[in-house]
Design a protein around this motif. Sequence first.
Motif, short mmCIF file in Angstrom:
data_model
loop_
_atom_site.label_atom_id
_atom_site.label_comp_id
_atom_site.label_asym_id
_atom_site.label_seq_id
_atom_site.Cartn_x
_atom_site.Cartn_y
_atom_site.Cartn_z
N GLN A 161 -6.50 -24.88 -30.36
CA GLN A 161 -6.55 -25.40 -28.99
C GLN A 161 -5.26 -26.12 -28.62
O GLN A 161 -4.73 -25.95 -27.52
N GLU A 162 -4.75 -26.93 -29.54
CA GLU A 162 -3.50 -27.64 -29.28
C GLU A 162 -2.36 -26.66 -29.09
O GLU A 162 -1.49 -26.85 -28.22
N LYS A 163 -2.34 -25.59 -29.90
CA LYS A 163 -1.27 -24.60 -29.80
C LYS A 163 -1.35 -23.83 -28.48
O LYS A 163 -0.32 -23.57 -27.84
N VAL A 164 -2.56 -23.47 -28.07
CA VAL A 164 -2.73 -22.76 -26.79
C VAL A 164 -2.30 -23.65 -25.62
O VAL A 164 -1.61 -23.20 -24.69
N SER A 165 -2.70 -24.92 -25.67
CA SER A 165 -2.29 -25.86 -24.61
C SER A 165 -0.78 -25.99 -24.56
O SER A 165 -0.18 -26.07 -23.47
N GLU A 166 -0.16 -26.00 -25.73
CA GLU A 166 1.30 -26.10 -25.78
C GLU A 166 1.96 -24.87 -25.18
O GLU A 166 2.92 -24.97 -24.41
#
Length: 279
Positions: A161-166
């Motif tokens: 999720q953090e990677k997608v948001s980034e």
Amino acid sequence: MQTPIRPINNDNGNALLPLLGFVVAVALILLSQVLFIVPAGNVAVVTTLGKVTGEPRTAGPNLKVPLVQNISMFDIKTQVRPEEFSSLTKDLQVIEATATIKYAIRSNQAGRIFRSIATANQQVYGRIVQPSLLKALKSVFSQYELVTIASEWNSISEIVQEKVSEELGKFGYVDVQGLDLTGLRIAEEYRAAIEQKQIADQRLLKARTEVRIAEQEAKRYQTLNQSLNDQVLYKLFLDKWDGTTTVVPGLPGSGQAPPVIVQGKQRSGGLLGRSGEPV
């Protein structure tokens, strides 16, 4: 001589009815070309001869120029889309799972989306969200071995999720509101090995915990042993004394013979009998 009465001729009134109906129809058509309604949870991008004009229109009635301006609706409510995917792990094993992403278009970015990447709401997921989601999934899973992925599934979901948001934050078109990974599928021959690895890890964790507890107990007893001297022991004795014991030691380090208490009376250097006389 009387003039005959002639009936009133209504032909002119009847002829006006079709004309009136035509005028009303034209007015309604013109009104429908000028006025448009933006539903709640949507914004409208207005284009003048194909070029985006002004800021996106918000929910409610809005006006436009007929035949010159057109509108495109974009849904800004939270969207939930499941994406089935497959990926290689660090140890080159294939996994399959489902990533369900929650996202929403930023209302003030609808015009920029129309100009640069998607001219319709249906194109937003395929052209904006999906490429970044798949890129993030492959990037994260390629960093972990299959055993780690299976045993730390929830933690890896948060990392994805953090990677997608980034990834999506680089463009600023949408906001990621959540992501869930479900339905992990792996080759059957690796499942037993993973279960054995998890059991071994649990046993190792238990053993390490027991060793840590034993070390803490040893340190505690070592500290207590170093702090024990005659005066500390004397105080511990007094703290535990119930008041009925017939013999109590004297204070250590006084340099005198230890006093003895018998039946509540005290004399230094000797004993008292039951009558209080020296013995």
